[in-house]
Design an enzyme around this catalytic site. Sequence first.
Site, PDB file in Angstrom:
ATOM      1  N   GLU A 282       0.839  -1.183   0.000  1.00  0.00           N
ATOM      2  CA  GLU A 282       0.000   0.000   0.000  1.00  0.00           C
ATOM      3  C   GLU A 282       0.884   1.247   0.000  1.00  0.00           C
ATOM      4  O   GLU A 282       1.916   1.297   0.651  1.00  0.00           O
ATOM      5  CB  GLU A 282      -0.938   0.004   1.207  1.00  0.00           C
ATOM      6  CG  GLU A 282      -2.015  -1.062   1.105  1.00  0.00           C
ATOM      7  CD  GLU A 282      -3.083  -0.950   2.190  1.00  0.00           C
ATOM      8  OE1 GLU A 282      -4.211  -1.394   1.926  1.00  0.00           O
ATOM      9  OE2 GLU A 282      -2.788  -0.442   3.282  1.00  0.00           O
TER      10      GLU A 282
ATOM     11  N   CYS B 280       3.760   8.526   1.014  1.00  0.00           N
ATOM     12  CA  CYS B 280       4.257   7.566   1.996  1.00  0.00           C
ATOM     13  C   CYS B 280       4.480   6.242   1.270  1.00  0.00           C
ATOM     14  O   CYS B 280       3.527   5.589   0.855  1.00  0.00           O
ATOM     15  CB  CYS B 280       3.245   7.412   3.125  1.00  0.00           C
ATOM     16  SG  CYS B 280       3.743   6.268   4.423  1.00  0.00           S
TER      17      CYS B 280
ATOM     18  N   CYS C 200       6.210  -6.813   7.504  1.00  0.00           N
ATOM     19  CA  CYS C 200       7.232  -6.278   8.410  1.00  0.00           C
ATOM     20  C   CYS C 200       7.592  -7.343   9.439  1.00  0.00           C
ATOM     21  O   CYS C 200       6.759  -8.175   9.797  1.00  0.00           O
ATOM     22  CB  CYS C 200       6.699  -5.025   9.114  1.00  0.00           C
ATOM     23  SG  CYS C 200       7.953  -4.120  10.048  1.00  0.00           S
TER      24      CYS C 200
ATOM     25  N   CYS D  24       5.741  -4.116  15.971  1.00  0.00           N
ATOM     26  CA  CYS D  24       5.376  -3.039  16.894  1.00  0.00           C
ATOM     27  C   CYS D  24       3.898  -3.208  17.249  1.00  0.00           C
ATOM     28  O   CYS D  24       3.052  -3.346  16.364  1.00  0.00           O
ATOM     29  CB  CYS D  24       5.646  -1.687  16.263  1.00  0.00           C
ATOM     30  SG  CYS D  24       7.393  -1.412  15.876  1.00  0.00           S
TER      31      CYS D  24
ATOM     32  N   CYS E 199       0.992  -1.089  15.676  1.00  0.00           N
ATOM     33  CA  CYS E 199       1.027  -0.895  14.225  1.00  0.00           C
ATOM     34  C   CYS E 199       0.319  -2.035  13.502  1.00  0.00           C
ATOM     35  O   CYS E 199       0.615  -3.211  13.724  1.00  0.00           O
ATOM     36  CB  CYS E 199       2.484  -0.811  13.766  1.00  0.00           C
ATOM     37  SG  CYS E 199       2.670  -0.574  11.981  1.00  0.00           S
TER      38      CYS E 199
ATOM     39  N   CYS F 138      -1.322   6.806   9.672  1.00  0.00           N
ATOM     40  CA  CYS F 138      -0.081   6.258  10.207  1.00  0.00           C
ATOM     41  C   CYS F 138      -0.350   5.001  11.033  1.00  0.00           C
ATOM     42  O   CYS F 138      -1.189   4.993  11.929  1.00  0.00           O
ATOM     43  CB  CYS F 138       0.601   7.320  11.073  1.00  0.00           C
ATOM     44  SG  CYS F 138       2.157   6.797  11.794  1.00  0.00           S
TER      45      CYS F 138
END
Length: 402
Positions: A114, A128, A135, A139, A142, A364
């Site tokens: 994305e 972005c 990933c 985190c 996230c 975010c």
Amino acid sequence: MTTTLDLSRSRDAAASPARRPNLTGLTRPALAAALTEAGLVPPEKAKMRASQLWRWMHHYGVTDFDRMTDVAKELRAALAGAFDLSRPEVVERQVSVDGTRKWLIRMAPGVEVETVYIPDVGRSGALCVSSQVGCTLNCTFCHTGTQPLVRNLTAAEIVAQVQVARDELGEWPSPKEDRRLSNIVFMGMGEPLYNLDSVADAIDIIADNEGIAISRRRITVSTSGIVPELKALGERTQAMLAISLHATNDPLRDELVPINRKYPIAELMAGIRAYPELGNARRVTFEYVMLKGVNDSPTEARALVRLLAGVPAKINLIPFNPWPGSPYACSDWGAIEAFAAILNRAGYASPIRTPRGRDILAACGQLKSESEKERASVRRARERAAGLQTTPDAATAPGNEP
């Protein structure tokens, strides 16, 4: 030595036939070398030919060799047979009520990322971009961290995100003034410093003055703190540095940003202070997501001031953006403002980032490939509702749901 994760575990990608190399992901020297190695251009003319192709690809945004009118017809045909200029497939486009745009881009079978364009950020608007599919950092606040890492993106796939955005914003040839896309932030999916070679090459391409021409001062790379690669990032890219911090002590950061267990705060801060050309003109941006009752107290704000003492910095306070299944809530607005006031009194610019694109999960911490969002059980339920007969297969059998 560069830390790179080579995790190309996609079954579909491995099974796909070899594709012609895409020239848009090559740096200038690599482009000249590719033309020579393919036997299409003699070495003494490679640099000149590479400059011609460069301008067509990165200034005019062409995807067809036949449009390169100052290149001989025979050479254009040979280039088309040996190389590729095509864009990846845009699987889905979404536009938020606030003008934020999100694209789901399929780089290869089973490889989707994305990319988000945010208007009115920086000089005009920021893109972005993602550096990995998924990933590894996990985190806990996230959404991307809940998606397993598929693989690193190539430089071509990183640059392609910029090309797709400029295609859809109508920004070819590269404008020098009145740009809608003026800034690039590596704050999408993945940890950029685990893919530094591709990120560095992509930045070289994006920043080249005869192409896309976005200044390195307008390119920011955000990392959760891969300390051994910080110096190399600065030396190789001259990009602006952002640190995904979110806590001022090791026990809390160990929980929120698990890579802290490997590179604790003291080690991280030492690496930041050694970042090349750090100064008032090249301040570090510290990103701090505001989590209700977790890291948003006045005590934490004062601890943050002490932690950053002597570091040229600004602090982006990010109201937490909720996502399905998230264990956190956003801090109350009064708590965020009180936190910011303490930082401001200490002399730090600490803007509160306005959430953008929440309605399309583009804010975010919310990015996650669409292919990972829909579970097989949901698909089966929809098929049953439509009266379709379903047959278990490798994608939908128990234990294989994404």
